[in-house]
Design a protein around this motif. Structure first.
Motif, mmCIF file in Angstrom:
data_model
loop_
_atom_site.group_PDB
_atom_site.id
_atom_site.type_symbol
_atom_site.label_atom_id
_atom_site.label_comp_id
_atom_site.label_asym_id
_atom_site.label_seq_id
_atom_site.Cartn_x
_atom_site.Cartn_y
_atom_site.Cartn_z
ATOM 1 N N PRO A 37 0.795 -1.235 0.000
ATOM 2 C CA PRO A 37 0.000 0.000 0.000
ATOM 3 C C PRO A 37 0.823 1.279 0.000
ATOM 4 C CG PRO A 37 0.133 -0.870 2.217
ATOM 5 C CD PRO A 37 0.860 -1.857 1.332
ATOM 6 N N ASN A 38 2.167 1.179 0.068
ATOM 7 C CA ASN A 38 3.002 2.368 0.244
ATOM 8 C C ASN A 38 4.023 2.540 -0.872
ATOM 9 O OD1 ASN A 38 4.146 -0.009 1.296
ATOM 10 N ND2 ASN A 38 5.556 1.111 2.602
ATOM 11 N N SER A 39 3.571 2.352 -2.116
ATOM 12 C CA SER A 39 4.445 2.559 -3.263
ATOM 13 C C SER A 39 4.382 4.010 -3.722
ATOM 14 C CB SER A 39 4.020 1.646 -4.420
ATOM 15 O OG SER A 39 4.717 1.984 -5.608
ATOM 16 N N GLN A 40 5.494 4.476 -4.283
ATOM 17 C CA GLN A 40 5.459 5.775 -4.952
ATOM 18 C C GLN A 40 4.562 5.675 -6.188
ATOM 19 O OE1 GLN A 40 6.719 8.451 -3.733
ATOM 20 N NE2 GLN A 40 8.055 7.642 -2.150
ATOM 21 N N CYS A 41 3.924 6.766 -6.543
ATOM 22 C CA CYS A 41 3.102 6.820 -7.745
ATOM 23 C C CYS A 41 3.962 7.222 -8.937
ATOM 24 C CB CYS A 41 1.973 7.844 -7.581
ATOM 25 S SG CYS A 41 0.915 7.573 -6.135
ATOM 26 N N TYR A 42 3.573 6.772 -10.127
ATOM 27 C CA TYR A 42 4.258 7.278 -11.306
ATOM 28 C C TYR A 42 3.631 8.621 -11.696
ATOM 29 C CZ TYR A 42 0.368 5.082 -13.955
ATOM 30 O OH TYR A 42 -0.856 4.705 -14.434
ATOM 31 N N GLY A 91 1.597 11.507 -12.996
ATOM 32 C CA GLY A 91 0.236 11.580 -13.508
ATOM 33 C C GLY A 91 -0.716 10.596 -12.877
ATOM 34 N N GLN A 92 -0.237 9.658 -12.079
ATOM 35 C CA GLN A 92 -1.104 8.675 -11.445
ATOM 36 C C GLN A 92 -1.782 9.303 -10.224
ATOM 37 O OE1 GLN A 92 0.919 5.195 -9.924
ATOM 38 N NE2 GLN A 92 -0.944 3.951 -9.921
ATOM 39 N N THR A 93 -3.038 9.045 -10.047
ATOM 40 C CA THR A 93 -3.770 9.568 -8.901
ATOM 41 C C THR A 93 -3.492 8.711 -7.676
ATOM 42 O OG1 THR A 93 -5.546 10.360 -10.344
ATOM 43 C CG2 THR A 93 -6.053 10.131 -7.997
ATOM 44 N N PRO A 94 -3.003 9.292 -6.585
ATOM 45 C CA PRO A 94 -2.743 8.496 -5.373
ATOM 46 C C PRO A 94 -4.010 7.773 -4.933
ATOM 47 C CG PRO A 94 -1.761 10.668 -5.181
ATOM 48 C CD PRO A 94 -2.605 10.696 -6.423
ATOM 49 N N ASN A 95 -3.872 6.492 -4.575
ATOM 50 C CA ASN A 95 -5.057 5.700 -4.240
ATOM 51 C C ASN A 95 -4.869 4.869 -2.986
ATOM 52 O OD1 ASN A 95 -3.237 3.826 -5.166
ATOM 53 N ND2 ASN A 95 -4.617 2.885 -6.668
ATOM 54 N N SER A 96 -3.813 5.133 -2.213
ATOM 55 C CA SER A 96 -3.572 4.351 -1.007
ATOM 56 C C SER A 96 -4.429 4.868 0.140
ATOM 57 C CB SER A 96 -2.096 4.411 -0.613
ATOM 58 O OG SER A 96 -1.872 3.683 0.578
ATOM 59 N N THR A 97 -5.145 3.963 0.768
ATOM 60 C CA THR A 97 -6.007 4.339 1.893
ATOM 61 C C THR A 97 -5.199 4.661 3.134
ATOM 62 O OG1 THR A 97 -7.764 2.913 1.020
ATOM 63 C CG2 THR A 97 -7.940 3.593 3.327
ATOM 64 N N ASP A 98 -4.158 3.876 3.384
ATOM 65 C CA ASP A 98 -3.392 4.021 4.618
ATOM 66 C C ASP A 98 -2.228 4.994 4.502
ATOM 67 O OD1 ASP A 98 -5.026 2.108 5.844
ATOM 68 O OD2 ASP A 98 -3.811 0.474 5.040
ATOM 69 N N TYR A 99 -1.812 5.304 3.272
ATOM 70 C CA TYR A 99 -0.668 6.185 3.064
ATOM 71 C C TYR A 99 -1.065 7.296 2.100
ATOM 72 C CZ TYR A 99 1.984 2.382 5.204
ATOM 73 O OH TYR A 99 2.446 1.415 6.060
#
Length: 793
Positions: free
Chosen positions: A647-652, A654-662
């Motif tokens: 759940p704690n990966s960097q986004c590429y 233009g990607q919309t962040p989608n992590s609930t916990d991070y």
């Protein structure tokens, strides 16, 4: 391409399985392959491990000069150079980019552990064979080999005098390679071997900034060995080696610039600061722009192996010393614009001692056990420098000549005890159990500080430097220091069944462990509350922002251990009355707290423990001696890798962040990872015939193929490599007695452009205020045709 490969694979497997029908008219038997995958000399077909063995002769003929070249012939093995490191992966498992990592794939040379990624780039020379063991190797190899082990065995001194000179020349890229080996007896009980390598290449990239070819490589190795039969019971082998491998330039180029709607393109931002004099070349034509990169590496190692017969048992002691140092300069904006440079230095020393005892083979219970000790120390320092001509001078001329520097030290001590026993239940069944207990202590320090244009250390007191460097997530701080101690027990259970005289079936359960450690390259402070106040940007270039505007994670200092649980079911079959072999392995491995390296979006990489992952699939390899002089062989690996929880990966970009916990990060749960194609493999044919009474000719062809895969840890779709197939051919003419040979060696004759690593161009998002970016990618060598000559005496 996918359809072609998917049709070739079942045909190749079916052909191998049908060898009984095709080979009845031939009295042909394949030459046995011998390995030491279990610290004993055994037939490959008897070893209950998914292992590929590549002989030294095959490597010489195929022009394999380093570990990266091996990957084309071993399924589910990949090695990729990056801007600041090297990644080795087996079955999709690797350690990523960080000098603090020891590799998930353990590398061993004559039984001595080479765990540092920099050593994976060292050249091959005068090897007897290379064995690649897939899956956790936790008992007999042990040291952090949680994904697998690569065991290199150097050629040893011979009883009879012999020598060999091999030379290769490839004109398109200016490659020259000369190797000399002399071996034989010195006295009745003492033998010696001397091996020398000299290789250089101009490279296959055109640097349009410096008007030169890159990456220019220069490699030298000299190795001496002495083997002494001190008595009927005591033998010793001493190996001493010194080498260097240096490069000028890199195998990369910028690609795929993109921008958001209404955003500022990266090229426009650069042009605005260089008066329109700079051009960002992204045409993927083996051209790059750079103000100069270099890497200078020196290695030293010594190994003393002692074998002593204690009755029917054998006592073995392996003493190893391994050291290297390097200095690198990276024009890490990867453009011809003068923005910043990065330089780094590392000095590493390692001492190890292994003592083991092995029972005679063929008893009701065979066993091997021993003790292992290793100590190492590492110092590393690097700096991000703003040259006197940097375009960042538009912010303030006071920036010119400044730097942000990092210093890191680490000491490590490890000891382990291991044992493995095989109960030969009857003539058809064998049960093997083993275990290894490992204890490791590490102590590390890290400091980040700024220096002004005079070179004076200003720590974190300079407001201007804090403003600019913090914008790139580089935070100055005084020394961070910590230590960690950890221990683990890793078991193994294997059941073998000789189903027939020609088929062995095995099932294995094993656990793996990879120690935690300390992050070398993280630029930000690990405390999210830590930060240096920064001010609004006074320059026309809007590059300054607070550290977490785009959800970038805080820095990292310590990361946790990684664990694996693995199941493997396999079979090794001899077919067609010994004319063919087919080996199959099914595997399923679960990893927890997988250690990964994530680009922070600016200039650094943070180590992240990525929850859980599962890798599973099937591996096949086989050989078929179809007729006298004709051998077909092939291997294929099919892989299904999935992050069960990440759940704690960097986004590429233009990607919309989608992590609930991070918040601000992306959830890769359910996704694959980089360098994990669904299938890859090789198909080979080797054919030789007599040419008159005293000569022969030989042709060898290989097709190396792979499905598509991501080259970036963020799984950015702009950095995906398509499926491909490479054709290699070698045509040779020589004497029938093997005294001489001349060959044409063609590599990648299909001229595939294959990306091996990619990421965002550093500072590209910063210079565009997060509205645009560009990428860079490393690419394999294009088509090459070389002339190779060999003389033996």
């Amino acid at each position: 391409m996918n359809k072609m490969m998917k049709s070739l694979l079942p045909l190749a497997i079916g052909a191998t399985l049908s060898t009984q029908a095709w080979s009845q008219d031939f009295d042909l038997i394949l030459e046995e392959v011998v390995v030491t995958a279990q610290k004993r000399v055994e037939r490959l077909q008897d070893v209950p491990i998914s292992v590929n063995a590549v002989s030294g002769a095959k490597m010489d003929e195929a022009g394999i000069t380093n570990l990266e070249g091996m990957t084309a012939y071993v399924p589910n093995l990949t090695m990729n150079q990056t801007g600041i490191g090297t990644i080795i992966a087996i079955r999709g498992i690797s350690s990523g980019i960080n000098q603090g990592f020891e590799q998930s794939v353990g590398q061993y040379v004559d039984g001595v552990y080479y765990g540092r990624s920099q050593l994976a780039r060292a050249p091959f020379m005068d090897l007897e064979r290379v064995e690649v063991l897939r899956g956790p190797q936790s008992i007999l190899f042990g040291k952090n080999s949680i994904a697998g082990a690569i065991s290199m065995v150097t050629a040893k001194p011979t009883e009879e005098f012999e020598g060999q000179v091999t030379a290769l020349y490839e004109p398109s890229h200016g490659e020259k390679d000369v190797r000399v080996v002399v071996s034989g007896p010195l006295t009745d009980s003492l033998r010696g071997r001397l091996s020398v390598l000299g290789r250089d290449i101009d490279g296959y990239y055109e640097n349009t900034t410096l008007n030169r070819d890159e990456s220019a490589e220069e490699e030298h190795v000299i190795r001496g060995q002495l083997s002494w039969d001190a008595s009927d019971d005591l033998s010793m082998n001493l190996k001493i080696e010194s080498g260097s491998f240096n490069t000028q330039g890199r195998f990369l180029e910028p690609i795929n610039p993109i921008e958001t709607t209404g955003g500022l393109p990266y090229a426009t931002a650069l042009l605005a600061t260089t008066g329109g004099a700079f051009v960002l070349d992204t045409d993927q034509d083996f051209k790059r722009q750079s103000n100069g990169d270099s890497s200078e590496n020196d290695t030293k190692n010594a190994t003393l192996t002692i074998d002593y017969a204690l009755g029917d048992h054998t006592l073995t002691a392996v003493t190893g010393y391994n050291a290297y140092n390097y200095e690198e300069i990276c024009d890490c904006d990867f453009t011809g614009a003068t923005i910043f440079t990065a330089d780094s230095r590392e000095d590493f020393n390692q001492y190890s001692q292994e003592i083991r005892i092995a029972s005679p083979q063929g008893e009701t219970i065979d066993y091997i056990g021993g003790l292992f000790y290793q100590s190492s120390d590492m110092t590393f320092d690097d700096a991000i420098r703003v040259p006197a001509t940097s375009v960042l001078g538009v912010l303030s001329t006071s920036l010119l000549g400044t730097a942000s520097q990092r210093d890191f030290t680490q000491d490590s001590t490890l000891w382990a005890g291991f044992a493995q026993a095989t109960w030969n239940i009857d003539t058809d069944w064998r049960l093997t159990v083993g275990g290894r207990y490992t204890s490791e202590d590490k102590t590390a320090t890290r400091t980040q500080h700024h220096t002004n244009s005079l070179g004076a250390d200003v720590g974190s007191s300079d407001a201007l430097l804090n403003t600019v460097f913090t914008a790139f997530l580089i935070e100055p701080y005084s020394e961070i220091k910590d230590k960690r101690s950890e221990a683990a027990f890793t078991p193994l259970v294997t059941l073998q069944w000789d189903a027939t005289e020609d088929m062995m079936v095995y099932a294995t359960y094993t656990e793996g462990f990879k120690a935690g450690g300390f992050d070398v390259r993280s630029n930000a402070h690990p405390d999210p509350a830590y930060g240096v106040n920064i001010i609004a940007n006074p320059s026309p270039l809007v590059i300054i922002q607070t550290s977490n505007t785009y959800g970038f994670a805080p820095g990292v200092f310590e990361y946790e251990e990684e664990k694996a649980t693995s199941f493997e079911l396999g079979s090794k079959m001899t077919l067609a009355d010994g004319a063919a072999e087919l080996n199959v392995a099914l595997f399923h491995t679960n990893y927890t707290d997988l250690q990964t390296s994530q680009f922070d979006g600016k200039l650094g990489f943070n180590v992240t423990n990525a929850g859980e992952a599962t890798t599973q699939g099937i591996e096949l390899d086989g050989r078929w001696l179809v007729a006298e002089g004709l051998t077909l062989s092939g291997s294929v690996g099919m892989l299904d890798f999935q992050f069960d929880s990440f759940p704690n990966s960097q986004c590429y970009f233009g990607q919309t962040p989608n992590s609930t916990d991070y918040p601000g990060l992306c959830d890769l749960s359910g996704k694959t990872r980089e360098f994990a194609p669904e299938y890859q493999g090789t198909l080979s044919a080797d054919y030789n015939r007599a040419l008159g009474d005293d000569m022969e000719w030989r042709v060898t062809g290989d097709i190396n193929f792979s499905d598509s895969y991501f080259t970036s840890p963020t799984l950015d779709p702009n950095l995906e490599q398509d499926a491909y197939a490479k054709l290699n051919l070698r045509f040779a003419v020589g004497s029938a007695d093997g005294d001489w040979e001349v060959a044409l060696v063609g590599k990648n004759l299909t001229d595939e452009k294959v990306a091996t690593f990619g990421n965002q161009l550093p500072v590209s998002t910063a210079l565009t205020s997060g509205t645009g970016t560009a990428y860079y990618s490393f690419f394999d060598r294009p088509r090459s045709i070389a002339l190779q000559g060999t003389m033996r005496f």
